[in-house]
Design an enzyme around this catalytic site. Sequence first.
Site, mmCIF file in Angstrom:
data_model
loop_
_atom_site.group_PDB
_atom_site.id
_atom_site.type_symbol
_atom_site.label_atom_id
_atom_site.label_comp_id
_atom_site.label_asym_id
_atom_site.label_seq_id
_atom_site.Cartn_x
_atom_site.Cartn_y
_atom_site.Cartn_z
ATOM 1 N NE ARG A 79 -4.555 0.233 1.239
ATOM 2 C CZ ARG A 79 -5.726 0.387 1.798
ATOM 3 N NH1 ARG A 79 -5.832 0.607 3.076
ATOM 4 N NH2 ARG A 79 -6.829 0.288 1.089
ATOM 5 N N PRO A 133 -13.232 -2.912 11.417
ATOM 6 C CG PRO A 133 -12.282 -4.968 10.817
ATOM 7 C CD PRO A 133 -11.932 -3.623 11.361
ATOM 8 C CB CYS A 161 -19.209 4.267 7.002
ATOM 9 S SG CYS A 161 -17.493 4.751 6.964
ATOM 10 C CE LYS A 183 -20.296 7.901 -2.993
ATOM 11 N NZ LYS A 183 -20.039 8.848 -1.879
HETATM 12 C C1 UDX Z 1 -20.611 7.781 4.336
HETATM 13 C C2 UDX Z 1 -20.970 9.157 4.907
HETATM 14 O O1 UDX Z 1 -21.680 9.907 3.900
HETATM 15 C C3 UDX Z 1 -19.718 9.899 5.336
HETATM 16 O O2 UDX Z 1 -20.069 11.127 5.967
HETATM 17 C C4 UDX Z 1 -18.956 9.029 6.328
HETATM 18 O O3 UDX Z 1 -17.745 9.677 6.701
HETATM 19 C C5 UDX Z 1 -18.656 7.673 5.721
HETATM 20 O O4 UDX Z 1 -19.867 7.045 5.293
HETATM 21 P P1 UDX Z 1 -19.666 6.878 2.029
HETATM 22 O O5 UDX Z 1 -20.040 5.530 2.563
HETATM 23 O O6 UDX Z 1 -18.301 7.064 1.462
HETATM 24 O O7 UDX Z 1 -19.840 7.993 3.163
HETATM 25 O O8 UDX Z 1 -20.689 7.276 0.843
HETATM 26 P P2 UDX Z 1 -22.185 7.862 0.814
HETATM 27 O O9 UDX Z 1 -22.221 8.898 -0.232
HETATM 28 O O10 UDX Z 1 -22.672 8.252 2.136
HETATM 29 O O11 UDX Z 1 -23.022 6.624 0.252
HETATM 30 C C6 UDX Z 1 -23.224 5.451 1.018
HETATM 31 C C7 UDX Z 1 -24.156 4.509 0.289
HETATM 32 O O12 UDX Z 1 -25.489 5.015 0.262
HETATM 33 C C8 UDX Z 1 -23.779 4.271 -1.179
HETATM 34 O O13 UDX Z 1 -23.947 2.915 -1.496
HETATM 35 C C9 UDX Z 1 -24.754 5.129 -1.938
HETATM 36 O O14 UDX Z 1 -24.997 4.667 -3.248
HETATM 37 C C10 UDX Z 1 -25.998 5.008 -1.060
HETATM 38 N N1 UDX Z 1 -26.943 6.120 -1.219
HETATM 39 C C11 UDX Z 1 -26.577 7.385 -0.898
HETATM 40 C C12 UDX Z 1 -28.229 5.856 -1.670
HETATM 41 O O15 UDX Z 1 -28.584 4.722 -1.952
HETATM 42 N N2 UDX Z 1 -29.115 6.896 -1.784
HETATM 43 C C13 UDX Z 1 -28.782 8.179 -1.473
HETATM 44 O O16 UDX Z 1 -29.639 9.070 -1.603
HETATM 45 C C14 UDX Z 1 -27.469 8.433 -1.011
HETATM 46 P P1 ADP Z 2 -10.443 3.127 6.270
HETATM 47 O O1 ADP Z 2 -11.508 3.060 5.213
HETATM 48 O O2 ADP Z 2 -10.996 3.252 7.666
HETATM 49 O O3 ADP Z 2 -9.376 4.140 5.976
HETATM 50 P P2 ADP Z 2 -8.734 1.008 5.277
HETATM 51 O O4 ADP Z 2 -8.900 -0.470 5.427
HETATM 52 O O5 ADP Z 2 -8.847 1.627 3.919
HETATM 53 O O6 ADP Z 2 -9.744 1.672 6.304
HETATM 54 O O7 ADP Z 2 -7.299 1.428 5.843
HETATM 55 C C1 ADP Z 2 -6.798 1.091 7.086
HETATM 56 C C2 ADP Z 2 -5.296 0.884 6.954
HETATM 57 O O8 ADP Z 2 -4.746 0.731 8.280
HETATM 58 C C3 ADP Z 2 -4.872 -0.368 6.182
HETATM 59 O O9 ADP Z 2 -4.047 0.010 5.087
HETATM 60 C C4 ADP Z 2 -4.097 -1.226 7.210
HETATM 61 O O10 ADP Z 2 -2.974 -1.887 6.645
HETATM 62 C C5 ADP Z 2 -3.646 -0.162 8.189
HETATM 63 N N1 ADP Z 2 -3.331 -0.682 9.539
HETATM 64 C C6 ADP Z 2 -4.077 -1.504 10.311
HETATM 65 N N2 ADP Z 2 -3.467 -1.722 11.487
HETATM 66 C C7 ADP Z 2 -2.303 -1.028 11.470
HETATM 67 C C8 ADP Z 2 -1.239 -0.837 12.416
HETATM 68 N N3 ADP Z 2 -1.269 -1.409 13.615
HETATM 69 N N4 ADP Z 2 -0.201 -0.063 12.049
HETATM 70 C C9 ADP Z 2 -0.169 0.534 10.830
HETATM 71 N N5 ADP Z 2 -1.153 0.415 9.902
HETATM 72 C C10 ADP Z 2 -2.206 -0.358 10.221
#
Ligand code: UDX
Ligand code: ADP
EC number: 1.1.1.22
Length: 516
Positions: free
Chosen positions: A75, A126, A310, A373
Site C-alpha cells: 500500500r 471492521p 461505514c 457508489k
Molecule cells: C458515508 C458518509 O456519507 C460519510 O459522511 C462518512 O464519513 C462515511 O460514510 P460513504 O459511505 O463514502 O460515506 O458514501 P455515501 O455517499 O454516504 O453513500 C453510502 C451509500 O449510500 C452508497 O452505497 C450510496 O450509493 C448510497 N446512497 C446514498 C443511496 O442509496 N441513496 C442516497 O440518496 C445516497
Molecule cells: P479506512 O476506510 O478506515 O481508511 P482502510 O482499510 O482503507 O480503512 O485502511 C486502514 C489501513 O490501516 C490499512 O491500510 C491497514 O494496513 C492499516 N493498519 C491496520 N493496522 C495497522 C497498524 N497497527 N499499524 C499501521 N497500519 C495499520
Amino acid sequence: MVDPTKGINSENTSCHHRNTFSCLPKESGNTSFWGMSVKKICCIGAGYVGGPTCSVIAYKCPELQVTVVDVNPQRIAQWNSDELPIFEPSLDEVVKSCRGRNLFFSTDVDQAILEAELIFISVNTPTKNYGLGKGRAADLKFVESCARRIAEIAKSSKIVVEKSTVPVKAAESITNILKANVKPGIKYQVLSNPEFLAEGTAIGDLLNPDRVLIGGEQTSEGQEAVSALGWVYQHWVPREKIITMNTWSSELSKLAANAFLAQRISSINAMSAICEVTGADVSEVAHAIGTDSRIGNKFLKASIGFGGSCFQKDVLNLVYLCECLNLPEVAAYWQKVVDINDYQRRRFSNQIIQRLFNTVTSKTIAILGFAFKKDTGDTRESSAIYICQHLLEEGAHINIYDPKVKKEQILKDLSSRPEIFDSPDRLNELVTICPDAYTAAADSHALVICTEWDEFANLDYKKIYSHMLKPAFVFDGRLILDHNSLLDLGFHVEVIGKRLTRDISRVVRTPAAGST
Ligand code: UDX
Ligand code: ADP
C-alpha cells in the site's frame, strides 16, 4: 482540481456557535501544548480515511511535516507511485503537489511515532467476525495495537487523535492503555476527531467540510490538545465550523450521523416498495418531501441499498452499544435500518428472477457497476456483491463491468460465500469480467445497473439492444436511465420504486393511445 485555494486561513471571528471552542486560537500562529508546538504529524493507517485526510492536511499546512505510515508495504509503495492505491477524484493532484515536500508515505511506523507531536490513528475498525459481539461490534484490535505501539515507542509527549470510527468510549480505552504503559516525563491526551468525508467526493469534503468535530477531555490539558488540533484545521476551515465537545459526544456524533444518513436511505427504499405496488413514483415522492426545508432533498435517492465501509458497520455498532446499555427497544429501532437494506437488495434480485420468467438458471445477466457508489473503486459492502451472489446461487452466468474495480477484487468479493460454488472452478465458469459495458451486454438476457456511474446513462442503448437476447430486459437499480427511451427501443424496463407499464406520460406518448 476541487477548489484548491478557497478557504486557506479563512479566519472567522464572528463565531456565535455555543460549542465552537473558545480556546481555539484567534491568531494564525501555532499553539503550544505542554511547551511544545505541532510541527510533525504522523498518521497510522494509509487507507481511504488516513490517505486523503493527511494529504489535504499537508496540502493546506505547508509548514507541517505529515508522514502517513502503514504496516502494508504494498500500500505504501502504491502511495509513493504514480498509481495511488485508491481512486478518488482530485486526490492525485493533491498528493503530487506535496509528496516529497511535506507529505511522506512510509512503512517505518516507529520512526514516525517517535518524531510526531500529533498522531492520527486511522486504521480499519471492521465489524467483528468472531467472539463477543460477533457480526455487530466494531473490532478494535488494530486501534489497540496502535495505542500499544505508541506507548512502547514514544520518548516525548503526544496528542493521539482517534480518526477511525470507533464505539463510544474507545478514547477512554486508548487513554487507559497509554497511561498504563506511560514512561516517566511523558504525557498523553487522546482526542476524538471523526472523519465525515464520503468516498468519491473526499477531496471536496475535506477542503470544504460542513464541520470539523473535536472531542476532548474537559480539563485544561485536554483543552490545550483540542486547541492544538483545532489550529491545524484552522489553516483552511473557518473557526465557526470547528465544533468541540466532550469526547463521548464526539464519538457518538459520528455513529449518529451515519445512522441518520443510513436511516434516510432505508426510509426512501421502504417507500420505493410501496410505490412499486401502488403505482406511485418514488422519485416524485422524494421530490415532494425533499422540498420541505425541515426534511431537505439530499440522501433521498432510492437504490438497491446502501453499501460502503461505514453505514452498515456503524449502525450495527450502535445496535450493539444499545444492547450493552440495556436499551433493547432502541437497538431494535436501529436494527431495522439494516434489515430494510438487506430486504431492498433481496427484493431487487428477486424481481430480476421473477421478471426473467422465474428462472435465471443458465441465463446471462450483465451487471453494470460493482463499486458501492460511483467515483470510487471501493466495493466494501457493495449491494452489487449481494445481488450477484443471489443470481449465482440461482445458476445465472454473470458478465460484470465496472470502470474502476479490478477483476481480482470482484472475484475475491464474490468468493466470500464459497458454498455457492460446488467446485473452485465454478466461479470462473459463471462469472466473466468484461472490459466495457457493450461486451458485458452482448448476448445477455438482462442488463442490471448496480452503480450509478455517469457513463452508464450515456451508452448507446440501441446498439446494446441489438446485441442482446430477446426479450431484452433492463433493471435500473439506480434510477439513472431514460426509461421511456429504453421502452421505445423495445426493452422491458424495471425500475426501483416505479411501475413503468403504468407510466402515464408514456401512455400519452404512444400514438395508439394519443391519436384521434
Ligand atoms: C458515508 C458518509 O456519507 C460519510 O459522511 C462518512 O464519513 C462515511 O460514510 P460513504 O459511505 O463514502 O460515506 O458514501 P455515501 O455517499 O454516504 O453513500 C453510502 C451509500 O449510500 C452508497 O452505497 C450510496 O450509493 C448510497 N446512497 C446514498 C443511496 O442509496 N441513496 C442516497 O440518496 C445516497
Ligand atoms: P479506512 O476506510 O478506515 O481508511 P482502510 O482499510 O482503507 O480503512 O485502511 C486502514 C489501513 O490501516 C490499512 O491500510 C491497514 O494496513 C492499516 N493498519 C491496520 N493496522 C495497522 C497498524 N497497527 N499499524 C499501521 N497500519 C495499520
